[in-house]
Scaffold this motif. Structure first.
Motif, PDB file in Angstrom:
ATOM      1  N   ARG A   1       0.872  -1.463   0.093  1.00  0.00           N
ATOM      2  CA  ARG A   1      -0.208   0.077  -0.022  1.00  0.00           C
ATOM      3  C   ARG A   1       0.604   1.485   0.029  1.00  0.00           C
ATOM      4  O   ARG A   1       0.540   1.979  -0.879  1.00  0.00           O
ATOM      5  CB  ARG A   1      -0.923  -0.157   1.317  1.00  0.00           C
ATOM      6  N   ILE A   2       1.776   1.572   1.042  1.00  0.00           N
ATOM      7  CA  ILE A   2       2.411   2.493   1.217  1.00  0.00           C
ATOM      8  C   ILE A   2       3.597   2.521   0.037  1.00  0.00           C
ATOM      9  O   ILE A   2       3.934   3.706  -0.496  1.00  0.00           O
ATOM     10  CB  ILE A   2       3.611   2.332   2.051  1.00  0.00           C
ATOM     11  N   SER A   3       4.143   1.907  -0.679  1.00  0.00           N
ATOM     12  CA  SER A   3       4.559   1.407  -2.453  1.00  0.00           C
ATOM     13  C   SER A   3       3.848   2.365  -3.340  1.00  0.00           C
ATOM     14  O   SER A   3       4.494   2.676  -4.084  1.00  0.00           O
ATOM     15  CB  SER A   3       5.229  -0.263  -2.471  1.00  0.00           C
TER      16      SER A   3
ATOM     17  N   GLN B   1      15.556   5.976   7.774  1.00  0.00           N
ATOM     18  CA  GLN B   1      15.127   7.055   8.577  1.00  0.00           C
ATOM     19  C   GLN B   1      14.454   6.904  10.509  1.00  0.00           C
ATOM     20  O   GLN B   1      14.619   7.653  10.806  1.00  0.00           O
ATOM     21  CB  GLN B   1      12.975   7.588   7.615  1.00  0.00           C
ATOM     22  N   ARG B   2      14.938   5.823  10.067  1.00  0.00           N
ATOM     23  CA  ARG B   2      15.064   4.958  11.724  1.00  0.00           C
ATOM     24  C   ARG B   2      16.003   5.357  12.084  1.00  0.00           C
ATOM     25  O   ARG B   2      16.882   5.183  13.353  1.00  0.00           O
ATOM     26  CB  ARG B   2      14.767   3.460  11.647  1.00  0.00           C
TER      27      ARG B   2
ATOM     28  N   PHE C   1      12.682  10.525  -1.844  1.00  0.00           N
ATOM     29  CA  PHE C   1      11.531  10.153  -1.406  1.00  0.00           C
ATOM     30  C   PHE C   1      11.947  10.427  -0.306  1.00  0.00           C
ATOM     31  O   PHE C   1      13.044   9.737   0.977  1.00  0.00           O
ATOM     32  CB  PHE C   1      10.283   9.752  -2.220  1.00  0.00           C
ATOM     33  N   GLU C   2      10.702  10.296   0.401  1.00  0.00           N
ATOM     34  CA  GLU C   2      10.341  10.521   2.188  1.00  0.00           C
ATOM     35  C   GLU C   2       9.193   9.548   2.748  1.00  0.00           C
ATOM     36  O   GLU C   2       8.495   9.919   1.811  1.00  0.00           O
ATOM     37  CB  GLU C   2      10.596  11.749   2.597  1.00  0.00           C
ATOM     38  N   LEU C   3       9.512   8.858   3.448  1.00  0.00           N
ATOM     39  CA  LEU C   3       8.368   8.306   4.096  1.00  0.00           C
ATOM     40  C   LEU C   3       7.426   9.063   4.886  1.00  0.00           C
ATOM     41  O   LEU C   3       7.896   9.290   5.688  1.00  0.00           O
ATOM     42  CB  LEU C   3       8.289   7.283   4.889  1.00  0.00           C
TER      43      LEU C   3
ATOM     44  N   MET D   1       5.848   5.220   8.157  1.00  0.00           N
ATOM     45  CA  MET D   1       6.730   4.888   9.432  1.00  0.00           C
ATOM     46  C   MET D   1       6.105   3.987  10.512  1.00  0.00           C
ATOM     47  O   MET D   1       6.555   3.003  10.899  1.00  0.00           O
ATOM     48  CB  MET D   1       7.902   5.759  10.033  1.00  0.00           C
ATOM     49  N   SER D   2       5.444   4.586  10.807  1.00  0.00           N
ATOM     50  CA  SER D   2       4.181   4.098  12.229  1.00  0.00           C
ATOM     51  C   SER D   2       3.253   2.227  12.079  1.00  0.00           C
ATOM     52  O   SER D   2       3.921   1.499  12.925  1.00  0.00           O
ATOM     53  CB  SER D   2       3.502   4.648  12.682  1.00  0.00           C
TER      54      SER D   2
END
Length: 281
Positions: A207-209, A226-227, A250-252, A257-258
């Protein structure tokens, strides 16, 4: 944290900088390692992770020497083989790594596994401290160490490990151990960052992809970045090597992330360090 050539670097506890994204050569056959590493260096990687146990240090060294890139721009990690934990054996094995790589010095050298039933990893660590004092390795650290292993090192030795390389991915987020590492100035490196591909078909990842228009692998690797994890995906195909490198445009968001972190189920793809005592024949 600074940024050089688009890849962030993390400053280790002794001031040495390590690129947060690297190229891993685990399971790459020795005869293919030189070419694969050269491809990674051409794409832009400046951090290569190998190990004595992989049997392909020589190919890594050949690629570094033949790349035309200044040695000081490439960060090379190797790891002590499990059969050489006694002090003299560890020091000799380190010299063998220098010989196989043939690149004058190693940037980072790790104890590969704690091997709790085999020997005393504190003795092994003190041998690495000697190698570090000798100036042919810029930083030393550990791999697959749990919190109780690290507590022993902190109590019984002098040099705090620069890194702890552990299995980390969305199905094994290792939040407690990562927090312990951070609290003590130890950087966390993530091996098996996509759980050998097992997480790529997860509906959350997919889904995020779709939302960010990046591949599932890029999404998971970006989550690591990012972590604050140091990560080194492995591939022998140039297209995938390039894909794994394209993580910095790009960024999440926080929800992404959660949602990825919530996939944790404590599922390992590799051995449990508390019970793994394998020594290669």
């Amino acid at each position: 944290m600074t940024t050089t050539a688009s890849v962030p670097t993390i400053t280790l506890n002794n001031g040495v900088e390590i690129p947060q994204l690297g190229f891993g050569v685990f399971q790459i056959p020795p005869e293919e390692t030189r070419a694969a590493t050269l491809t990674a260096l051409e794409v832009g990687y400046r951090h290569i992770d190998t190990a004595e146990m992989y049997g392909n240090e020589e190919g890594v060294g050949q690629a570094v020497r033949e790349s035309g890139i200044d040695r000081g721009e490439i960060f090379v990690t190797s790891k002590l083989n499990n059969g050489f934990h006694a002090r003299e054996d560890a020091l000799a094995a380190f010299e063998q790594t220098l010989g196989a790589l043939d690149i004058d010095y190693v940037d980072l050298f790790l104890i590969h596994w704690p091997l709790p039933a085999v020997g005393d990893f504190v003795e092994t660590w003190k041998a690495l401290e000697e190698a570090y004092a000798g100036g042919k390795v810029r930083a030393i650290g550990v791999s697959n160490f749990q919190q109780h292993h690290l507590n022993r090192l902190l109590a019984e030795s002098t040099v705090i490990p620069a890194v702890n390389q552990i299995e980390v991915h969305p199905y094994l987020t290792q939040d407690a151990l990562r927090a312990f590492d951070s609290e003590h100035g130890i950087a966390t490196e993530a091996w098996s960052p996509i759980a050998q591909g097992k997480v790529l078909g997860d509906p959350v990842i997919e889904r995020i992809s779709r939302r960010v228009e990046q591949t599932p692998a890029q999404v998971v690797l970006r989550w690591h970045v990012q972590r604050g994890d140091i990560v080194f995906p492995k591939s022998v195909t140039k297209e995938r090597v390039e894909e794994n490198f394209a993580l910095f445009d790009f960024e999440l968001n926080d929800a992404d992330m959660s949602d990825i972190s919530a996939l944790d189920k404590g599922e390992r793809t590799g051995p449990d360090p508390d019970h793994f005592n394998f020594i290669p024949a």
